[in-house]
Design an enzyme around this catalytic site. Structure first.
Site, short mmCIF file in Angstrom:
data_model
loop_
_atom_site.label_atom_id
_atom_site.label_comp_id
_atom_site.label_asym_id
_atom_site.label_seq_id
_atom_site.Cartn_x
_atom_site.Cartn_y
_atom_site.Cartn_z
N LYS A 142 -16.06 -5.35 14.48
CA LYS A 142 -15.26 -5.93 13.57
C LYS A 142 -15.57 -6.20 12.10
O LYS A 142 -15.33 -5.76 10.92
CB LYS A 142 -14.35 -6.89 14.03
CG LYS A 142 -13.01 -7.14 13.16
CD LYS A 142 -12.45 -8.50 13.57
CE LYS A 142 -12.95 -9.57 12.58
NZ LYS A 142 -12.48 -11.01 12.70
N ASP A 153 -9.11 -6.63 15.12
CA ASP A 153 -9.11 -8.22 15.38
C ASP A 153 -8.51 -8.30 16.71
O ASP A 153 -7.73 -7.35 17.24
CB ASP A 153 -9.00 -9.22 14.40
CG ASP A 153 -7.58 -8.91 13.45
OD1 ASP A 153 -6.85 -8.08 14.44
OD2 ASP A 153 -7.15 -9.72 12.93
#
Ligand code: SF4
Length: 208
Positions: free
Chosen positions: A120, A138
């Site tokens: 991420k 996320d």
């Protein structure tokens, strides 16, 4: 999911979320990568408060690479997990200095190999630091992917990233990231989603 349905979802999100943009404060890729590493399991607002002091004291990776662990830990202590995070950001700064002369790399493989940098974070740095199309997933984007049917509930974050990329045009990946993240954060919350007046209800597999 299909591309048409995904387009309709994005169009609705564009109506709901005005002026979608990142909520983390940063002035350059160095500040961005550190802020994103620090943002694990806390809020962007808290990170912004802490990084104001942190970047004043350590304005570059060169400064942070030589930082005293206990001082860094103290500055970032309001964020939680401060022992691990302090170790990670110092190690990250040291590696940036040793391998890249303090320049943040702009390719996924180099980013993900840095200490404390996961998939991420690497994607956020590409998208926001270098304007390279990327789809950071996320917790909010993962939840939205399941609820809106981009993936099944037994699939993981990498599946969500692949699905978003499959159904959303590349030039809209970064915008879509902001839209899903902000919608998940403020409307489609994990525990108490605001389903009653949700304009995505017809697309949603969850609906409260
Ligand atoms: S109906 Fe509820 S769960 Fe579904 S997208 Fe809207 S807020 Fe989220």
């Amino acid at each position: 999911m299909n591309k048409q349905k995904s387009k309709e979802i994005l169009d609705i999100l564009k109506e709901i979320i005005e002026n979608p943009k990142p909520e983390l404060d940063f002035k350059n890729p160095y500040e961005l990568i550190i802020a994103v590493v620090l943002s694990a399991q806390t809020t962007d607002k808290r990170v912004n408060i802490v990084t104001k002091d942190l970047f004043l004291k350590y304005p570059s990776s060169k400064d942070l690479a030589c930082a005293e662990y206990s001082l860094v830990k103290e500055i970032i202590s309001p964020l939680g997990l401060s022992s691990t995070k302090a170790k990670n950001i110092i190690a990250l700064a040291q590696e940036l200095e040793e391998k890249y002369n303090g320049i943040i790399p702009s390719d996924f493989d180099s980013l993900i190999a840095l200490p404390g940098v996961g998939r991420k974070t690497a994607n956020v740095v590409l998208a926001l630091g270098f304007n390279i199309p990327a789809m950071p997933v996320d917790t909010h984007l993962y939840r939205m992917a399941v609820r809106l049917g981009y993936i099944r509930g037994d699939m993981d974050v990498v599946d969500a990233e692949i699905a978003y990329k499959k159904y959303i045009p590349k030039e809209e990946w970064t915008l879509a990231h902001h839209l899903f993240l902000l919608f998940g954060r403020y409307f489609c919350k994990a525990l108490h989603p605001l389903c009653d007046n949700c304009k995505l209800k017809n697309y949603c597999k969850y609906k409260g």
